[in-house]
Design an enzyme around this catalytic site. Structure first.
Site, PDB file in Angstrom:
ATOM      1  N   GLY A 289      -1.641   1.592   8.638  1.00  9.76           N
ATOM      2  CA  GLY A 289      -1.900   2.027   7.273  1.00  9.76           C
ATOM      3  C   GLY A 289      -3.349   2.404   7.087  1.00  9.76           C
ATOM      4  N   HIS A 325      -8.163  -4.186   0.759  1.00 13.99           N
ATOM      5  CA  HIS A 325      -7.922  -4.935   1.994  1.00 13.99           C
ATOM      6  C   HIS A 325      -8.962  -4.576   3.053  1.00 13.99           C
ATOM      7  CE1 HIS A 325      -5.074  -6.876   4.945  1.00 13.99           C
ATOM      8  NE2 HIS A 325      -5.785  -6.115   5.772  1.00 13.99           N
ATOM      9  N   GLU A 326      -9.154  -3.279   3.262  1.00 12.64           N
ATOM     10  CA  GLU A 326     -10.075  -2.857   4.326  1.00 12.64           C
ATOM     11  C   GLU A 326     -11.515  -3.209   3.987  1.00 12.64           C
ATOM     12  OE1 GLU A 326      -8.564  -2.111   6.983  1.00 12.64           O
ATOM     13  OE2 GLU A 326      -6.657  -1.990   5.929  1.00 12.64           O
TER      14      GLU A 326
END
Length: 879
Positions: A289, A325-326
């Site tokens: 992703g 998230h990243e």
């Protein structure tokens, strides 16, 4: 894997801190020579899909040796020598590449004494089409021309495909990257560009600043016809979005989210962002992703480029979550990194937890922790199986590392972190996180280092609690009863499992005896006054005294615990009567979710479950309805003929009032979650409910949208799926055309995915044939096949296609996607088809996902058993 029993055998218990760094493990490097700094220059040739490179690696020789061992695979080594600081040069007598262990061994003509040396390497490679290492991605520009990008994906163990290196997370070093590229092409890497010079052959050498000390899997470099937004200053950090030409109008939202998250995480962690700039890069072909390369984060286009006015709430939330998230990883993962891949769960689980915190802060109205119930349910579903695994387990090979990226690593991991945070209190928990990061920045850690830091901050037995959740698979069901004439609430635990999974032999009886240290939060109502208590349930049971007769007791307040709850009948009845008024949405969600799990465990019948959800007719929450509808879809697969028609009538009777309350179109002051709920109910009525009026309305809405009328995105997306479920060949052709010409990545995926829902064998054959052609990107094709497997009537065609094209699929698709594609086998409920699935995997392996495959197969067994157990009696109950 030789037989069915082996496929479903529970994994061996994990011994905490067991090392895999032994001479017997050919996948670990010796520590006689370690890297300090890489000066790396790469020349990619986009037309020829090749690259050349040279690297001067500054190394420390710790023990006198004439042998250097590092990682390399799919590279040609042209030149090697080792040079000392005094000018001494050692030459190789042997340069050997072992493709099985992915090692490069260099035997020198003399002994290198301890000290600092420079290892010089010249090498060549191919820009592969496997979406890993240094690889080739393509897109078609506005003029119809194919454009090529060279980009990277190194996690877990693929930096070695781009340059020879010590490709293990604890062997951190500084990276100085130079990319030699054609004029006019963008060149990006982890740090800021500091110099650009023209070379003798007319190319441009782009040099980047030194990185911080970091692991090889976080290195990134990207070259191609990309455009980059003007930098946005975020408290001194330049933030940009890079994208394929022509898509700049889809970048604004990512900049907004990125800026928010940089500030949010710097404050939460108490440490400034560790990079010198941050680029968010949209890649047309991407196996994952997104990837948290320090300062140069790469994404699938659909998870970065977005028009907020044309997407559904879940699509927009997903973009927000992935960016969050990243960026959470820039600290937790990049600044502080796990020592070895057995600890990758902590990186990913914590980033998943942080994505929820940040998204909740960014858009509180989305109620992220309520939405997280669906993800937690998926983790509970897998973790109920015999073939589950501990969250952390020994990782030996690259295939083992690749297999760690699953629902247990991400969703179960995040759920148990959330459980701990809520038990300790958010502020105390954050203090422990800050202590951990400050203590270990720029270094590597084990899981227990985090627990120790939080334990110091909280004074609670954090390591003892968390070891029971991380180093053993499964989870408990907490049984709730009143004893002592109503004066005591007794909580009892045992391992939860689906019907038949935990009985029979000694091995499974041992599993039944597993115990956890369960941080229980419960709410007790006495005379309509609510009190919240925290109890640590470590043994078989714990008692909670009450001073007066209770109205009700709710265990797992706010749904933050990773366990199921089973109430005594009278306690369940008292709770159910108050659900609509006394329970929060996530608590109501938990009642439905636990009830469906009880059906799978043969502790509740399908008919009883249907009666239970019938009492939720007045429900207003999106997540609760999503859980109900998911279970109704599973019930729909159990029956055919007249009983199915009766079920459809029940579905329509249940859902229509909820949809009618919302009205046919969004109101001006409506929340995003209510807009999405309208789409969810509309789609379920048109598919599970087989409501022909909804089908007609879906076609009218989609036609209006195509004419340019402003139709709510949630209804557009729902209409696509409703039409596909009953669509004609002409509508199929229309969807194919709209997939090919979609103006946004989200719309492209909507039409592509819906092709797998058409209920016509000839159309299904066309979808299957498309999946292994260039008409469908290899990043998307496995997920198209997964959805095709789930087609109620034509899924078996997809399964036999996968069997027939197994070699082609494995050669063509990214290796990490194969086992994700196979998730669809869980729906092969017909025993004669299920038996072919089991037979096939007795002779065919998925080494990079063997544990996940075993879970898919066992879940298939559970579903087949459910149908055998419930189909006839459920049909009778309906008719």
């Amino acid at each position: 894997m030789s037989d069915r029993a082996a496929l479903l055998k529970p994994p061996e218990p994990f011994v905490p801190n067991e090392t895999t760094e032994t001479p017997a493990n050919p996948h670990r490097l010796p520590r006689t020579v370690i890297p300090v700094r890489y000066d790396l220059t790469l020349r990619p040739d986009l037309d020829e899909a090749t690259f050349t490179g040279n690297c001067t690696t500054t190394v420390e020789v710790l023990t006198a040796t004439n042998t250097i061992v590092l990682n390399a695979v799919d590279l040609e080594i042209d030149e090697v020598h080792l040079e000392g600081l005094d000018g001494t040069r050692l030459h190789p007598e042997l340069v050997a590449l072992d493709s099985e262990t992915e090692r490069l061994t260099i035997e020198l003509d003399a002994i290198a004494e301890p000290g600092t040396w420079h290892l010089q390497l010249h090498f060549r490679g191919v820009l592969n089409d496997k979406l890993k290492g240094f690889y080739r991605s393509t897109f078609t520009d506005g003029d119809g021309n194919e454009q090529v990008i060279a980009t990277t994906q190194f996690e877990a163990t693929d930096a070695r495909r781009a340059f020879p290196c010590w490709d293990e997370p604890d062997l951190k070093a500084v990276f100085a990257v130079t990319l030699v590229v054609d004029p006019g092409l963008a060149a990006l890497s982890n740090s800021a560009e500091i110099e650009r010079t023209e070379t003798d052959d007319g190319k441009v050498a782009v040099r980047f600043a030194d990185t911080m000390k970091m692991s090889t899997y976080l290195v990134a470099f990207i070259v191609g016809p990309l455009e980059v937004t003007a930098p946005m200053d975020v408290d001194g950090t330049p933030l940009r979005v890079a994208y394929p030409k022509g898509k700049g109008h889809l970048t604004g939202y990512a900049l907004e989210v990125g800026a928010f998250c940089l500030r949010y995480f710097a404050d939460y962690y108490g440490i400034a962002y560790p990079g010198d700039k941050l680029d968010l890069v949209a890649i047309p072909d991407f196996a994952f992703g997104a990837m948290e390369n320090l300062g140069c984060v790469t994404f699938r286009e659909v998870l970065l480029l977005v028009d907020p006015e044309r997407v559904t709430q879940p699509e927009l939330a997903r973009v927000t979550e992935v960016i969050a998230h990243e960026l959470a990883h820039m600290w937790f993962g990049d600044l502080v990194t796990m020592r070895w891949w057995n600890g990758i769960w902590l990186n990913e689980a914590f980033a998943t937890f942080m994505e929820m915190l940040a998204t909740d802060a960014f858009r509180p109205e989305w109620e992220q922790w309520t939405s997280f119930g669906l993800a937690r349910s998926a983790a509970l579903d897998v973790d109920a199986l015999r073939s589950t695994r501990p969250v952390e387990y020994p990782v030996v090979s690259p295939e083992d590392a690749e297999g760690m990226f699953d629902v247990l690593t991400y969703e179960k991991g995040a759920a148990v972190v959330r459980m701990l945070e809520q038990y300790l209190g958010a502020e105390v928990f954050r203090d422990g996180i800050r202590r951990y990061l400050a203590r270990h920045q720029f270094t590597n850690t084990e899981t227990t280092d985090l627990w120790d830091a939080i334990e110091e901050a909280s004074g609670e037995p954090v390591r003892r609690i968390m070891d029971s959740w991380i180093f053993q698979g499964g989870f408990p069901v907490v049984e709730v009863d009143l004893v002592d004439d109503g004066g005591t609430i007794r909580l009892t635990q045992e391992r939860f499992g689906y019907a038949g999974d935990l009985g029979g032999d000694d091995e499974l009886e041992a599993l039944r005896g597993t115990r956890w240290a369960i941080p229980v939060i419960l709410t007790i109502s006495i005379n309509e006054v609510l009190t919240v208590e925290r109890v640590l349930l470590e043994g078989d049971s714990v008692d909670v005294p009450v001073v007066e007769e209770i109205d009700f007791v709710l265990v797992n307040t706010e749904g933050t615990g990773f366990y199921r709850v089973r109430y005594a009948p009278d306690l369940l009845a008292a709770l159910a009567t108050r659900a609509a008024t006394a329970l929060s949405p996530i608590e109501r969600y938990g009642l439905v979710d636990d009830a469906w799990a009880a059906v799978l465990a043969d502790q509740m019948t399908a008919a009883q479950f249907l009666d239970l959800v019938g009492s939720f007719a007045a429900e207003t929450d999106l997540s609760v309805w999503q859980r109900i509808i998911g279970a109704l879809g599973a019930l729909d697969r159990l029956i055919d003929g007249e009983p199915r028609e009766v079920l459809r009538e029940r579905v329509r009777a249940l859902l229509h009032p909820a949809l009618d309350r919302l009205g046919p179109a969004p109101a001006a002051d409506e929340t995003d979650r209510d807009r999405q709920l309208r789409g969810v109910l509309f789609e379920a009525l048109g598919t599970i409910g087989n409501d022909h009026n909804v089908g007609d309305r879906a076609r009218a809405l989609l036609a209006e949208s195509h004419r340019g009328t402003d139709v709510d995105a949630s209804l557009v997306a729902a209409s696509i799926n409703v039409i596909a479920a009953t669509g004609s060949a002409a509508e199929f052709e229309d969807f194919v055309a709209r997939f090919a010409a979609a103006p946004t990545p989200q719309e492209e995926l909507r039409y592509l995915s819906a092709l797998a829902d058409f209920d016509d064998p000839e159309l299904m054959q066309r979808v299957l044939a498309m999946s292994i052609t260039d008409q469908v990107r290899t990043q998307n094709a496995p997920y198209l096949l997964r959805r095709a497997l789930s087609n109620r009537n034509q899924g078996s065609l997809a399964w036999f296609f996968i069997q027939d094209k197994w070699e082609t699929i494995n050669e063509r698709f990214p290796s990490n996607s194969i086992v994700r594609m196979l998730e669809g086998i869980r729906t092969m409920l017909a025993p004669e088809v299920a038996s072919t699935v089991f037979a096939f995997f007795e002779t065919h392996e998925v080494p990079q996902g063997d544990k996940i495959l075993a879970q898919h197969l066992e879940r298939l067994e559970v579903n087949v058993a459910l149908r055998a157990r419930e189909a006839e009696r459920f049909a009778r109950s309906l008719t």
